[in-house]
Design a protein around this motif. Sequence first.
Motif, mmCIF file in Angstrom:
data_model
loop_
_atom_site.group_PDB
_atom_site.id
_atom_site.type_symbol
_atom_site.label_atom_id
_atom_site.label_comp_id
_atom_site.label_asym_id
_atom_site.label_seq_id
_atom_site.Cartn_x
_atom_site.Cartn_y
_atom_site.Cartn_z
ATOM 1 N N LEU A 116 0.825 -1.212 0.000
ATOM 2 C CA LEU A 116 0.000 0.000 0.000
ATOM 3 C C LEU A 116 0.862 1.266 0.000
ATOM 4 O O LEU A 116 0.449 2.306 -0.507
ATOM 5 C CB LEU A 116 -0.933 0.001 1.210
ATOM 6 C CG LEU A 116 -2.112 -0.975 1.142
ATOM 7 C CD1 LEU A 116 -2.907 -0.954 2.439
ATOM 8 C CD2 LEU A 116 -3.017 -0.642 -0.028
ATOM 9 N N LEU B 123 -4.186 6.159 2.326
ATOM 10 C CA LEU B 123 -3.493 4.922 1.976
ATOM 11 C C LEU B 123 -2.352 4.623 2.957
ATOM 12 O O LEU B 123 -2.116 3.464 3.309
ATOM 13 C CB LEU B 123 -2.948 5.007 0.553
ATOM 14 C CG LEU B 123 -4.004 4.980 -0.558
ATOM 15 C CD1 LEU B 123 -3.346 5.167 -1.922
ATOM 16 C CD2 LEU B 123 -4.773 3.658 -0.535
ATOM 17 N N ALA C 70 -1.810 1.586 5.175
ATOM 18 C CA ALA C 70 -0.543 0.846 5.098
ATOM 19 C C ALA C 70 0.008 0.557 6.490
ATOM 20 O O ALA C 70 0.526 -0.533 6.756
ATOM 21 C CB ALA C 70 0.479 1.637 4.279
ATOM 22 N N ASP D 191 -2.172 -2.093 7.777
ATOM 23 C CA ASP D 191 -1.844 -3.329 7.085
ATOM 24 C C ASP D 191 -0.529 -3.904 7.590
ATOM 25 O O ASP D 191 -0.373 -5.121 7.724
ATOM 26 C CB ASP D 191 -1.753 -3.044 5.580
ATOM 27 C CG ASP D 191 -1.566 -4.314 4.773
ATOM 28 O OD1 ASP D 191 -2.370 -5.248 4.937
ATOM 29 O OD2 ASP D 191 -0.610 -4.378 3.983
#
Length: 626
Positions: free
Chosen positions: A342, A385, A389, A392
């Motif tokens: 990402l 994002l 990220a 993530d």
Amino acid sequence: MAKLYQRILTIAFLMLPLFADQVIGQSSNYTFQINDQLDERIYAIDRLTFYEDETNEMELEDILSPQVAGRLKINPDFNKHQFSTEKTYWVKVAIQKTPRSKKNWLLEFYDQTIDEITAFIPAETGFKEIQLGDKAPFGDRIFSHKNFHIPIENQSEGTDTYYFKIKSSQKADIRIAFRSYNRFIYYALNEYFLYGIFYGMILIISLYNGLIYLAIREIKYLYYVFYLLSVGTFAACVDGIAFQYLWPNQPEWNHPASGLSSFLIIVFALLFSTHFLNLKRRFPSMHRCFHILLIAKTLLFALGLLLHPILLEIQIYDIIPFFLILFSSIYVWVKGYSVARLFVVAYGILFLGVALKAMVHTAILPHSTVLYYSLHIAFLIEMLLLTLALGDRVKILKDNRDRAMLRSLRQAETNAKLKEKVNRELEERVNERTQELAHKNQLLLDYNQQILEKDEEIKRINALLDKDIWKLKSQIKENLQARITNKRMSYDDFAKIFPDSSSCLRYLEQVKWKNGFSCKACNHGKFSKSSKIFHRRCSRCGHIESATAGTVFHGIRLPIEKAFYLAYTVISEHDKLTLEELSNLLDLRVNAISSFRVKVKLQLEMKGTHQPEWEDIVLERSHELN
């Protein structure tokens, strides 16, 4: 008659350029017409009538003069990139009034970074002057809005001409909008609403990541928070929001604040990327490159802050750090670091936004609303994002941890079984080793008894050796004393006894204080070691005395081992050497040898010694009495 026609033609040809200039000047002027059907018209400088004042000294009277008025023209090839910070720009705007219009109208400048805008508004008697620009306090503006506005008078028929004197220390985008109040209010409310969403998201995401940092103490989250705040500050400076709400009474902060925030964006982007991608381990060469970029950007920022303010603006080379961040993220992702997936998308979008913004800022691309706000849009998408990220990354690390824990549990079960097996084998071996150790312990007791017997024998032999060594030392000492007092010793023999300065100083120390130390300052008998070798320090008064003090060797400039031999030649009964022979032997000047020998003889005469010995030369009479 022919001559009259010839004169008329000559005058006509001379006047033709003046008429041509006048026709061109009129054709180059554009007039805004008030029309209720068109709520808004926006024109860049390439569609406006303007003049570049290279002297920076012209006033409105000069612009209105016939000599200069004809030079105000439209230049369709001019763009923002050609704007010169060394010149003053005069912009002329003509407005054809329509009193029957049911709307109110205004002129608006889009670029909030223009330093000085002096507006000359038509009045009943001449022109009324209004000062605008980001060098003036925000409270002086007619409208409390981030842009600059001039209301339009529309009470009578006719055409009014407005003049604007523009001067800026950075490249300005001279773009004028002619719009109604209704359109302005609609546009301003929507714009501020979107700004509220944009800056609100920055604050929320910053707060969220700040709380995560306080919880887990990972420095990358703190760098990310600073990066987001730098982005928000830079966007606020570019939009004029910061000037309106943060420092409305300090207009001098506008330019440095914009340059500082853009500098901090690059700094914290590089730091955050370095830690997020773990470049120090996964891409060491790029990690070093990032440090070089940080140093270079810092130097450019300092240079812009102190000498060249234009360096504080966004330049085309500012896309290099973001390109390298994007490249390094792709590299570590390809190398198997799935956390960067990402991150690659986020910085790909940001790189595109930065590139578009830089090309618009440098006039490589034409201005448009989407391109103007491309950096805002890219920042917004990138923030979302990057936040995903980070989440993530936590998810991937959690999955890796769970798999590692599962492997650990399985390994623990295997280890437990192996441990039981190993423990049984160890017990058996321990029993075997215990019996073996008991047997060897008995052997050690026997060997120990033998060692004790041998030790007694060694002690007896050592006692005999100590006695022999003491006798040998006494003999060596007596032999040394005998050799020194021998008056027929050659230079080679003497040099073997005193080969260097340390041996001479050690001998002086032993002879001088063999009967004990006595301070020359207070006669105290106790001393301590000095920081210098062959010196002693009185324990009472602190007086420091050297081994040469009180001897004929104190303060001499000759090497002391050579001075020793010269002193010995005074009492030596060996073959007498001349001064020249001594000079060649010792590599000393004849005068130095003669002076020192005279000094020794004078000391002996003062002591009244007729048959001097070696210690008579070495010591004073006071030391002989000790």
